[in-house]
Structures are given as C-alpha cells and as structure tokens.
Design a protein around this motif. Structure first.
Motif: not given
Length: 310
Positions: A165-166, A170-173, A226-228, A233-234
C-alpha cells in the motif's frame, strides 16, 4: 507525423504508444550513424516522432530530448553504454537479503547513477516474508545505512502483500523504473501491484542460487493504479535483471557529489578537489572515523573511485 512513447524495445523493433494506438516501429536507417557511444539509440521511456507506413508499421524519425535517463556500461563492449530507460520520475532499487542477497555495493552504484542524472530513488526490500531473526537484524543495519543517507526504504513482500500500500501510494501517477538483480522479484512485485499484468516470473537457479532471467527485454506497462483514494495511470518499467552495474562518465572529483550524505560535508574539506582518500583535514574521512557516516558506503565509494581510474 505523430508523437509517441516507446514502451518496448526488442532488437531493432520498438513498440510506440500514441494515445490508444500501439505501433511497431523501426528507427530511420541513417539515424544510428550519429557517433553515439550508446548500444541502443532508442530506450523505453523515450518520446519519439514517427509516422505510419502503408503496412501498418512505423518509422521513427526523431528522438525528443530526454529529461533524464539511467545508463550503464555495456556488458560486452566496455567503451559503449546502454541506456536502461529514459524520462523517469522514480527509481526503485529492488533488493533482498534473502536469495539472491543484494550487496550494498550494487545498490550504491544504482543510487549514485540516479543522483548523477537527477532521478529520485528509493530502496525496496522485497521477500521480507522469508526473513528470519538473523536476516531481520542484517536488514535493520542495512536500512539504517540508507535512511541515514536520506533515502526512503520500504519493506515489502510480493507474496503476502506486506508494504505494498505504501509503495503504491509512492508510485501512483508516475513513471517508475524497477531495477535490481535477477531473482529479487521485480516482476512478481509488479504483478502484486497490478494483478492484471500477469508478468512471467521464475525461480532461482538450482546450482547458483541466483535469479534466472524471466524478463528478457525492457518494457513499460501503463496501468490504472488504484490507491484507494484515486485511480491514475502509472507507467511501470520492468527491465531484465542486472548481474553487475558498470558506471560510466564519472570523474574522481565529482563522484562524492552523488553521495548525499558526503555532499553535505564537502565544503568542510580543506582542499576543494579532495577525493577523500588520503588528503589531510578531510571532513568525509573524519565523519567516517567518528561513526557519523557509514563505513560500508565509504568503502563502496572508494571501490567506485578506483574504477574511475580504469
């Protein structure tokens, strides 16, 4: 003429993504004759200008300026370089103290190269589900080295989902390069982050206890992560495992600038061109002797320094 993103490189063919269109392209015939020392004129992450031919394939006419890139010495051609990926927002150095064990020397070479090319980096320890008490103690010591140097250190397990989750937040987007030895679980980690990828993974070699190459070419995977809180888009970059990381284009005078914890002390050295080996009144050596800087990182620095003279 269209602009697109190179998402896969396989020999002389490059898969280019332009909006929702994916095109297999070749590089314009005379482009590679520009005197470049690079073995691969086009790398994943490059933005290129191309047009589409009558048969549906494309021709790349130009490579747009790179914001940054990760480069290493070519394995077989020591005077040439190989660009691993370009236009990176974050480098995740994937390591483990399980099998195959990652050395600080390998991690430091990747981190120094990232510093030199202005790429933010973190260290991701995978396979923590395999750690026993002894490995956890070794891990805590290694983690302390990198947190003291200013790096984010994550502990994750692609198998159990611990810490993902962490990492996902950090990486989303962003455009993120995952790099490390074969067998540390890069592809398994990407599968855990986005199960729809279904990347091929492999076991360790029975005779060497080292990883077998399951990723055979560099590729960018655009995924809706999806981070919640949101879905963005990553761009996840999966690369073949690296046995050794040969650095290029570093001078003895500049190498210490790419160790953040050393960089903070350089103005305290007596000599402006101090290499921190034998010069008197060296603030870096003094910090190592007093335990304020990692002796292991310093030894890795000396090893890299010796390599610059070759």
């Amino acid at each position: 003429m269209k602009e697109g993103l190179v998402i896969r490189t396989t020999g002389s063919w490059y898969k280019v993504l332009a909006d929702s269109l994916s095109v297999d392209c070749r590089l314009r015939g005379n482009y590679r004759l520009r005197g470049s020392r690079q073995t691969n004129p086009v790398a994943v992450g490059d933005r290129v200008m191309f047009d589409i031919q009558d048969d549906g394939t494309g021709i790349i006419h130009d490579i747009l300026d790179r914001r940054n890139y990760i480069v290493r010495r070519s394995v077989n051609l020591s005077k040439q370089t190989h660009v691993i990926a370009a236009n990176i927002d974050l480098l995740c150095v994937v390591a483990t103290l399980g099998l195959p064990r990652t050395s600080t020397g390998f991690v430091d070479r990747l981190l120094v190269t990232a510093e030199a090319y202005h790429i933010p980096a973190c260290v991701v320890f995978n396979k923590v589900d395999l750690y026993d008490d002894e490995l956890w103690e070794a891990h805590r010591e290694m983690k302390a080295i990198y947190t003291a140097a200013g790096y984010t250190v994550l502990e994750v397990s692609a198998l159990t989902g611990e810490g993902l989750d962490r990492l996902r937040e950090m990486i989303v987007g962003r455009t993120v390069l995952f790099s490390g030895h074969s067998g540390v679980g890069k592809s398994a980690l990407l599968n855990a982050l986005c199960p729809d990828l279904d990347l091929r993974t492999g076991d360790l070699s029975d005779w060497s206890l080292k990883g077998k190459h399951t990723t055979t070419f560099a590729e960018i995977h655009p995924v809706p992560l999806n981070t919640g809180h949101s879905t963005e888009t990553t761009f996840l970059i999966d690369t073949p495992g690296i046995k050794e990381f040969g650095m290029v284009d570093f001078s003895a005078q500049e190498l210490s600038h790419f160790f953040p914890e050393m960089r903070e002390l350089l103005h305290n050295c007596h000599f402006a061109n101090c290499t921190h080996r034998h010069e008197p009144q060296c603030a870096v050596r003094q910090a190592v002797e007093e335990g304020r800087l990692s002796a292991e990182r310093y030894q890795n620095y000396l090893t890299m320094l010796a390599d610059t003279a070759r």
